[in-house]
Design a protein around this motif. Structure first.
Motif, PDB file in Angstrom:
ATOM      1  N   VAL A   1       0.835  12.357  -4.585  1.00 38.33           N
ATOM      2  CA  VAL A   1       0.302  12.833  -3.302  1.00 38.33           C
ATOM      3  C   VAL A   1       0.817  14.240  -3.005  1.00 38.33           C
ATOM      4  CG1 VAL A   1       0.233  12.402  -0.820  1.00 38.33           C
ATOM      5  CG2 VAL A   1       0.045  10.486  -2.424  1.00 38.33           C
TER       6      VAL A   1
ATOM      7  N   ARG B   1       0.253   3.480   1.731  1.00 38.46           N
ATOM      8  CA  ARG B   1      -0.153   4.526   0.788  1.00 38.46           C
ATOM      9  C   ARG B   1       0.273   4.191  -0.640  1.00 38.46           C
ATOM     10  NH1 ARG B   1       1.680  10.561   2.099  1.00 38.46           N
ATOM     11  NH2 ARG B   1       3.759   9.754   1.658  1.00 38.46           N
TER      12      ARG B   1
ATOM     13  N   VAL C   1      -2.239   4.015  -3.956  1.00 35.02           N
ATOM     14  CA  VAL C   1      -2.074   4.943  -5.074  1.00 35.02           C
ATOM     15  C   VAL C   1      -1.845   4.174  -6.371  1.00 35.02           C
ATOM     16  CG1 VAL C   1      -0.664   6.802  -6.026  1.00 35.02           C
ATOM     17  CG2 VAL C   1      -1.218   6.796  -3.594  1.00 35.02           C
TER      18      VAL C   1
ATOM     19  N   ALA D   1      -7.955   8.436  -0.110  1.00 29.79           N
ATOM     20  CA  ALA D   1      -7.833   7.303   0.809  1.00 29.79           C
ATOM     21  C   ALA D   1      -7.514   7.853   2.185  1.00 29.79           C
ATOM     22  CB  ALA D   1      -6.736   6.338   0.359  1.00 29.79           C
TER      23      ALA D   1
ATOM     24  N   ASP E   1     -14.323   4.432   4.298  1.00 27.85           N
ATOM     25  CA  ASP E   1     -13.633   5.694   4.009  1.00 27.85           C
ATOM     26  C   ASP E   1     -14.617   6.767   3.556  1.00 27.85           C
ATOM     27  OD1 ASP E   1     -11.204   4.505   4.618  1.00 27.85           O
ATOM     28  OD2 ASP E   1     -10.220   5.184   2.777  1.00 27.85           O
TER      29      ASP E   1
ATOM     30  N   VAL F   1      -8.125  15.178   4.668  1.00 28.82           N
ATOM     31  CA  VAL F   1      -8.728  14.952   3.356  1.00 28.82           C
ATOM     32  C   VAL F   1      -9.759  16.029   3.063  1.00 28.82           C
ATOM     33  CG1 VAL F   1     -10.266  13.411   2.068  1.00 28.82           C
ATOM     34  CG2 VAL F   1      -8.262  12.475   3.249  1.00 28.82           C
TER      35      VAL F   1
ATOM     36  N   PHE G   1      -4.506  11.938   0.443  1.00 28.36           N
ATOM     37  CA  PHE G   1      -4.302  10.899   1.456  1.00 28.36           C
ATOM     38  C   PHE G   1      -4.085  11.578   2.806  1.00 28.36           C
ATOM     39  CE2 PHE G   1      -1.905   7.841   3.936  1.00 28.36           C
ATOM     40  CZ  PHE G   1      -2.446   6.608   3.567  1.00 28.36           C
TER      41      PHE G   1
ATOM     42  N   THR H   1     -12.610   6.174  -4.519  1.00 32.91           N
ATOM     43  CA  THR H   1     -11.938   5.229  -3.617  1.00 32.91           C
ATOM     44  C   THR H   1     -11.589   3.920  -4.326  1.00 32.91           C
ATOM     45  OG1 THR H   1     -14.113   4.459  -2.841  1.00 32.91           O
ATOM     46  CG2 THR H   1     -13.009   6.168  -1.524  1.00 32.91           C
TER      47      THR H   1
ATOM     48  N   ASP I   1      -5.772   7.589   5.877  1.00 32.23           N
ATOM     49  CA  ASP I   1      -4.562   7.008   6.469  1.00 32.23           C
ATOM     50  C   ASP I   1      -4.992   6.157   7.660  1.00 32.23           C
ATOM     51  OD1 ASP I   1      -2.076   6.399   7.381  1.00 32.23           O
ATOM     52  OD2 ASP I   1      -1.467   8.464   7.811  1.00 32.23           O
TER      53      ASP I   1
END
Length: 336
Positions: free
Chosen positions: A279, A239, A243, A231, A326, A292, A286, A311, A233
């Motif tokens: 994460v 976040r 998740v 994902a 994304d 990423v 993320f 995603t 930011d």
């Protein structure tokens, strides 16, 4: 890190279960017009995955596809081999056919009881499928699956037989039996230290059991495909919410908790702390597009050949358009 340290290919996971084939077209188009190598979908509970991909190919969106994973209790090995060949002929592209046993409750619901040995059942199934796809006449009576036939000889694009892999025993089985190992939520360190060595050990056993001519034709391990939740930011994006939407169900499942524990990511049952652990441990990626992209290169350094951008969390929280945005931004970053 693994000797296989080249940058991985990037592919796309369909982040929702479609109700109409038309919903898949933007993602197929993304594969057609970006660096993405393949479009993947897991088991389709609403529409059958093979039918969905065939329908989108019929609409003109013919792209390489991956099925990750199809569930063994639903189909006999002959049928799944036939489905994979039909899909390859329809798309006129290679197909990666991922196979998995499903959960024990799923097995019980369809079969009356779970497989006595998960490894034994998967081994029989994958062996039959692979031999059928390689043009052999199969004459096998197993504990779980039997087959005494062959598929008609037909020209068809390549079909890889993949196996869903989370833990060492299945990694060794994939090394012995599969063309591809498909992982989900596995951080780079775990892939490098556990999965890839398990694949190599299994392949070494297979090579030792083969004739010298066959052994020289076998790569030192299966290709590794990692389904990686990602994902970007973005302003206003929480976040934690993304998740949980993506991986909350997996964090509650015993086999995923065991894998994550082996990877040094302890799941405590405290939701927000657990999402931060995913994460921090590299299981969920993320950040901004460059961050990423750099994290995805870590998977290549760990021995991954293909990263599938997952995603699902973004789609669940913010919608299909946000997931496409994304994916587009990540895939627009130049890839070595």
């Amino acid at each position: 890190m693994s000797a296989y340290a080249s940058p991985p290919e990037l592919s796309v996971l369909l982040p929702f279960v479609p109700r109409r084939p038309e919903q898949v077209h933007p993602f197929s188009s993304l594969v057609q017009w970006t660096q993405a190598a393949r479009l993947w979908q897991g088991h389709g509970a609403t529409m059958d995955t093979f039918g969905t991909f065939a329908a989108t190919a019929g609409a003109g969106f013919r792209v390489p596809v991956g099925v990750g994973v199809t569930l063994m209790p639903l189909r006999h090995p002959l049928d799944i081999a036939h489905q994979a060949r039909s899909l390859a002929k329809t798309t006129q592209h290679p197909v990666c056919l991922g196979i998995g046993p499903g959960g024990r409750d799923f097995q019980r619901a369809l079969l009356g009881e779970p497989y006595r040995s998960q490894i034994g059942a998967v081994g029989e199934y994958v062996d039959i499928v692979a031999r059928l796809l390689h043009g052999e006449t199969v004459d096998t009576t197993g504990e779980y699956f039997s087959c005494h036939t062959a598929l008609p000889a037909e020209p068809v694009p390549d079909i890889e037989v993949g196996l869903g892999v989370l833990r060492p025993a299945m990694a060794q089985l994939a090394g012995r039996s599969a063309d591809t190992a498909i992982t989900w939520l596995t951080p780079p360190s775990y892939l490098d230290e556990v999965i890839v060595p398990g694949l190599e050990a299994g392949r070494a056993q297979r090579t030792a059991e083969s004739t010298p001519i066959t052994a020289t034709d076998v790569p030192s391990r299966p290709r590794v495909v990692a389904m990686v939740p990602v994902a970007l930011d973005r302003p206003g994006r929480d976040r934690h919410d993304v998740v949980v939407a993506s991986s909350g169900r997996h964090m509650a499942a015993p086999h995923y908790r065991d894998m994550l524990d082996r990877a040094g990511i302890a799941i405590s049952g405290t939701e927000r702390a657990d999402t931060e652990q995913l994460v921090k441990g590299g299981a969920f990626v993320f950040g901004d597009a460059d961050e990423v992209h750099e994290a995805l290169l870590d998977f290549g350094r760990a021995g991954v050949d293909e990263v599938v951008l997952n995603t699902v969390g973004v789609c669940a929280v913010s919608g299909i358009g946000a997931a496409l945005a994304d994916l587009g931004d990540i895939l627009s970053v130049p890839h070595p």
